[in-house]
Design a protein around this motif. Structure first.
Motif, PDB file in Angstrom:
ATOM      1  N   ALA A 149      11.697 -22.691  37.708  1.00 57.61           N
ATOM      2  CA  ALA A 149      10.782 -22.177  38.729  1.00 57.61           C
ATOM      3  C   ALA A 149       9.709 -21.279  38.106  1.00 57.61           C
ATOM      4  O   ALA A 149       8.532 -21.329  38.492  1.00 57.61           O
ATOM      5  CB  ALA A 149      11.570 -21.409  39.788  1.00 57.61           C
ATOM      6  N   LEU A 150      10.101 -20.459  37.127  1.00 57.67           N
ATOM      7  CA  LEU A 150       9.134 -19.593  36.448  1.00 57.67           C
ATOM      8  C   LEU A 150       8.111 -20.424  35.676  1.00 57.67           C
ATOM      9  O   LEU A 150       6.915 -20.125  35.700  1.00 57.67           O
ATOM     10  CB  LEU A 150       9.856 -18.633  35.505  1.00 57.67           C
ATOM     11  CG  LEU A 150      10.671 -17.502  36.155  1.00 57.67           C
ATOM     12  CD1 LEU A 150      11.493 -16.774  35.091  1.00 57.67           C
ATOM     13  CD2 LEU A 150       9.766 -16.526  36.883  1.00 57.67           C
ATOM     14  N   ARG A 172      -1.829 -21.740  34.922  1.00 53.24           N
ATOM     15  CA  ARG A 172      -2.623 -22.297  33.830  1.00 53.24           C
ATOM     16  C   ARG A 172      -3.614 -23.340  34.340  1.00 53.24           C
ATOM     17  O   ARG A 172      -4.773 -23.369  33.934  1.00 53.24           O
ATOM     18  CB  ARG A 172      -1.700 -22.929  32.784  1.00 53.24           C
ATOM     19  CG  ARG A 172      -2.435 -23.441  31.548  1.00 53.24           C
ATOM     20  CD  ARG A 172      -1.491 -24.153  30.589  1.00 53.24           C
ATOM     21  NE  ARG A 172      -0.374 -23.300  30.209  1.00 53.24           N
ATOM     22  CZ  ARG A 172       0.866 -23.438  30.661  1.00 53.24           C
ATOM     23  NH1 ARG A 172       1.161 -24.410  31.531  1.00 53.24           N
ATOM     24  NH2 ARG A 172       1.813 -22.631  30.269  1.00 53.24           N
ATOM     25  N   GLN A 173      -3.147 -24.209  35.241  1.00 55.60           N
ATOM     26  CA  GLN A 173      -4.017 -25.240  35.800  1.00 55.60           C
ATOM     27  C   GLN A 173      -5.163 -24.631  36.609  1.00 55.60           C
ATOM     28  O   GLN A 173      -6.294 -25.118  36.573  1.00 55.60           O
ATOM     29  CB  GLN A 173      -3.198 -26.207  36.674  1.00 55.60           C
ATOM     30  CG  GLN A 173      -2.166 -27.023  35.908  1.00 55.60           C
ATOM     31  CD  GLN A 173      -2.784 -27.825  34.775  1.00 55.60           C
ATOM     32  OE1 GLN A 173      -3.837 -28.439  34.924  1.00 55.60           O
ATOM     33  NE2 GLN A 173      -2.139 -27.798  33.615  1.00 55.60           N
ATOM     34  N   ALA A 174      -4.864 -23.563  37.330  1.00 55.11           N
ATOM     35  CA  ALA A 174      -5.909 -22.887  38.104  1.00 55.11           C
ATOM     36  C   ALA A 174      -6.963 -22.297  37.180  1.00 55.11           C
ATOM     37  O   ALA A 174      -8.164 -22.379  37.452  1.00 55.11           O
ATOM     38  CB  ALA A 174      -5.289 -21.799  38.977  1.00 55.11           C
ATOM     39  N   LEU A 175      -6.513 -21.719  36.069  1.00 54.97           N
ATOM     40  CA  LEU A 175      -7.449 -21.155  35.098  1.00 54.97           C
ATOM     41  C   LEU A 175      -8.330 -22.239  34.491  1.00 54.97           C
ATOM     42  O   LEU A 175      -9.538 -22.067  34.348  1.00 54.97           O
ATOM     43  CB  LEU A 175      -6.685 -20.420  33.995  1.00 54.97           C
ATOM     44  CG  LEU A 175      -6.168 -19.022  34.334  1.00 54.97           C
ATOM     45  CD1 LEU A 175      -5.232 -18.527  33.230  1.00 54.97           C
ATOM     46  CD2 LEU A 175      -7.319 -18.051  34.529  1.00 54.97           C
ATOM     47  N   LYS A 224      -3.760 -14.764  42.129  1.00 56.75           N
ATOM     48  CA  LYS A 224      -2.667 -14.772  43.101  1.00 56.75           C
ATOM     49  C   LYS A 224      -1.392 -15.321  42.473  1.00 56.75           C
ATOM     50  O   LYS A 224      -0.294 -14.795  42.684  1.00 56.75           O
ATOM     51  CB  LYS A 224      -3.068 -15.611  44.321  1.00 56.75           C
ATOM     52  CG  LYS A 224      -2.026 -15.601  45.429  1.00 56.75           C
ATOM     53  CD  LYS A 224      -2.502 -16.408  46.618  1.00 56.75           C
ATOM     54  CE  LYS A 224      -1.448 -16.417  47.718  1.00 56.75           C
ATOM     55  NZ  LYS A 224      -1.887 -17.210  48.890  1.00 56.75           N
ATOM     56  N   LEU A 225      -1.501 -16.379  41.679  1.00 61.41           N
ATOM     57  CA  LEU A 225      -0.336 -16.978  41.036  1.00 61.41           C
ATOM     58  C   LEU A 225       0.253 -16.042  39.972  1.00 61.41           C
ATOM     59  O   LEU A 225       1.471 -16.007  39.776  1.00 61.41           O
ATOM     60  CB  LEU A 225      -0.717 -18.324  40.402  1.00 61.41           C
ATOM     61  CG  LEU A 225      -0.965 -19.458  41.388  1.00 61.41           C
ATOM     62  CD1 LEU A 225      -1.613 -20.652  40.683  1.00 61.41           C
ATOM     63  CD2 LEU A 225       0.346 -19.885  42.061  1.00 61.41           C
ATOM     64  N   SER A 226      -0.603 -15.289  39.297  1.00 63.46           N
ATOM     65  CA  SER A 226      -0.128 -14.324  38.316  1.00 63.46           C
ATOM     66  C   SER A 226       0.721 -13.253  38.992  1.00 63.46           C
ATOM     67  O   SER A 226       1.799 -12.896  38.505  1.00 63.46           O
ATOM     68  CB  SER A 226      -1.310 -13.682  37.594  1.00 63.46           C
ATOM     69  OG  SER A 226      -0.860 -12.723  36.661  1.00 63.46           O
ATOM     70  N   ALA A 227       0.236 -12.739  40.132  1.00 60.11           N
ATOM     71  CA  ALA A 227       1.015 -11.754  40.888  1.00 60.11           C
ATOM     72  C   ALA A 227       2.313 -12.374  41.391  1.00 60.11           C
ATOM     73  O   ALA A 227       3.369 -11.727  41.368  1.00 60.11           O
ATOM     74  CB  ALA A 227       0.186 -11.224  42.059  1.00 60.11           C
ATOM     75  N   ASP A 244       1.043 -15.787  27.860  1.00 63.16           N
ATOM     76  CA  ASP A 244       1.916 -14.627  27.808  1.00 63.16           C
ATOM     77  C   ASP A 244       3.163 -14.882  28.643  1.00 63.16           C
ATOM     78  O   ASP A 244       4.278 -14.576  28.227  1.00 63.16           O
ATOM     79  CB  ASP A 244       1.189 -13.390  28.351  1.00 63.16           C
ATOM     80  CG  ASP A 244       0.192 -12.821  27.357  1.00 63.16           C
ATOM     81  OD1 ASP A 244       0.198 -13.270  26.205  1.00 63.16           O
ATOM     82  OD2 ASP A 244      -0.580 -11.937  27.748  1.00 63.16           O
ATOM     83  N   HIS A 245       2.966 -15.422  29.806  1.00 64.54           N
ATOM     84  CA  HIS A 245       4.094 -15.707  30.681  1.00 64.54           C
ATOM     85  C   HIS A 245       5.035 -16.729  30.043  1.00 64.54           C
ATOM     86  O   HIS A 245       6.253 -16.607  30.144  1.00 64.54           O
ATOM     87  CB  HIS A 245       3.603 -16.203  32.043  1.00 64.54           C
ATOM     88  CG  HIS A 245       2.963 -15.130  32.866  1.00 64.54           C
ATOM     89  ND1 HIS A 245       2.148 -15.383  33.950  1.00 64.54           N
ATOM     90  CD2 HIS A 245       3.027 -13.782  32.753  1.00 64.54           C
ATOM     91  CE1 HIS A 245       1.741 -14.247  34.471  1.00 64.54           C
ATOM     92  NE2 HIS A 245       2.253 -13.264  33.770  1.00 64.54           N
ATOM     93  N   ASP A 246       4.476 -17.716  29.370  1.00 64.08           N
ATOM     94  CA  ASP A 246       5.318 -18.730  28.712  1.00 64.08           C
ATOM     95  C   ASP A 246       6.198 -18.092  27.642  1.00 64.08           C
ATOM     96  O   ASP A 246       7.377 -18.429  27.511  1.00 64.08           O
ATOM     97  CB  ASP A 246       4.446 -19.825  28.088  1.00 64.08           C
ATOM     98  CG  ASP A 246       3.809 -20.736  29.131  1.00 64.08           C
ATOM     99  OD1 ASP A 246       4.359 -20.830  30.236  1.00 64.08           O
ATOM    100  OD2 ASP A 246       2.769 -21.338  28.830  1.00 64.08           O
ATOM    101  N   GLU A 247       5.618 -17.191  26.877  1.00 61.76           N
ATOM    102  CA  GLU A 247       6.389 -16.541  25.813  1.00 61.76           C
ATOM    103  C   GLU A 247       7.496 -15.670  26.394  1.00 61.76           C
ATOM    104  O   GLU A 247       8.629 -15.641  25.887  1.00 61.76           O
ATOM    105  CB  GLU A 247       5.471 -15.712  24.920  1.00 61.76           C
ATOM    106  CG  GLU A 247       6.186 -15.142  23.706  1.00 61.76           C
ATOM    107  CD  GLU A 247       5.232 -14.546  22.690  1.00 61.76           C
ATOM    108  OE1 GLU A 247       5.714 -13.822  21.809  1.00 61.76           O
ATOM    109  OE2 GLU A 247       4.010 -14.807  22.790  1.00 61.76           O
TER     110      GLU A 247
END
Length: 247
Positions: free
Chosen positions: A125-126, A134-137, A147-150, A195-198
Motif C-alpha cells: 500500500a505504501l 511519482r506519476q503525478a509529479l 496531497k499524495l505526499s501528505a 525518498d519515500h521509496d528508500e
C-alpha cells in the motif's frame, strides 16, 4: 439549455436543497472539499473565504458554513479574524519551524513501532501511494502530488497503531502543505517520491534505526528547501474552485 444556465440551475437546486436541511454528512463533504482545496493549493494562503460566497457555492446556510470554517480554524487551516472574516491560514516563519520540529519529535520516533508492525500488504500500500505520487509529479500535477505526499505520511503514521498520534501527524502534514505553499520553491515538492521509496525499503527490511535516521534527514531536507517570502493577498474565484464539487 446552455452550459451557463445548467450550472446556474444546478447551483440553485443545491442551494434550495441544502439550506432546507443542513446535515452532518453534508457538512463533512463540504469540509473535505475546502480542506482538499487548501492542501492541494487551489486555495492559496491568505485567500479570503467569504461566508456568503461559500453559502452560494455549496448551497447551504451561512450558519452551516460558519461551523465548517470554525472546524477548519481548529486545525489551523483557516484563520478567523473579527470584522474581516475567514481566510486561508498563512503560517509565519516561526510556525513553520515549530511544525517541522514537532514532526521530527513524533514521526521519527514512530519508525521503531512501524518497522516492528509493518506487513507485506502495508508495504504494498505504501509503494502504491509513492508510485501515484511519482506519476503525478511526472505529469506535472504538483497539487495532486502534494496531497499524495501528505497522504503517504498519514498512511505511514497509521501503521504505528496509535490513533491519537496518527491524527496529530495528519494535522501536522496538512499544516506542512500550507507551509510549502507559502515558503516552498516553485517546482520543488519538498517530499520527493524517491525518498519515500528508500524509507519503504528500510521498513521492509525491519531496520528501525535506518528508517528513523532517514526520516530525520528527510524532514530536515524539506525544511531546508523553504525560503521565507511574503505572498500577496488574493480573493479566489470560489465558483471555479468548487465547480462540480460532490458536496
Amino acid at each position: 439549455m446552455s452550459e451557463l444556465r445548467r450550472a446556474h440551475a444546478a447551483r440553485k437546486t443545491r442551494r434550495n436543497e441544502g439550506k432546507a436541511g443542513d446535515g452532518a454528512q453534508r457538512h463533512d463533504a463540504i469540509y473535505r472539499a475546502i480542506s482538499d482545496a487548501i492542501i492541494e493549493h487551489r486555495l492559496q494562503p491568505g485567500a479570503r473565504l467569504r461566508e456568503d460566497a461559500l453559502s452560494e457555492v455549496f448551497g447551504v446556510s451561512r450558519t452551516g458554513i460558519r461551523k465548517i470554517l470554525q472546524r477548519l480554524a481548529l486545525e489551523h487551516l483557516v484563520t478567523l479574524t473579527p470584522r474581516r472574516g475567514a481566510s486561508v491560514s498563512r503560517p509565519t516563519a516561526e510556525e513553520a519551524r515549530d511544525v517541522f520540529a514537532a514532526r521530527q519529535l513524533v514521526e521519527c520516533e514512530l519508525m521503531a513501532q512501524i518497522a516492528s508492525r509493518v506487513t507485506e500488504s502495508d508495504i504494498k500500500a505504501l509503494r502504491d501511494c509513492a508510485n501515484r505520487e511519482r506519476q503525478a509529479l511526472k505529469a506535472g500535477k504538483q497539487s495532486e502530488a502534494i496531497k499524495l505526499s501528505a497522504a503517504f505520511h498519514n498512511q505511514l503514521a497509521a501503521l504505528a497503531g496509535n490513533a491519537t498520534l496518527s491524527e496529530f501527524i495528519g494535522r501536522l502534514c496538512s499544516r506542512s502543505s500550507l507551509i510549502l505553499a507559502v515558503y516552498g520553491n516553485t517546482g520543488h515538492l519538498g517530499c520527493e517520491s524517491h525518498d519515500h521509496d528508500e524509507l519503504i525499503r528500510h521498513l521492509e527490511n525491519g531496520n528501525a534505526d535506518r528508517a528513523r535516521a532517514f526520516m530525520q534527514r528527510h524532514l530536515k531536507a524539506i525544511e531546508a528547501s523553504l525560503s521565507i517570502a511574503e505572498a500577496p493577498e488574493e480573493t479566489p474565484d470560489l465558483y471555479a474552485i468548487f465547480d462540480g464539487s460532490p458536496a
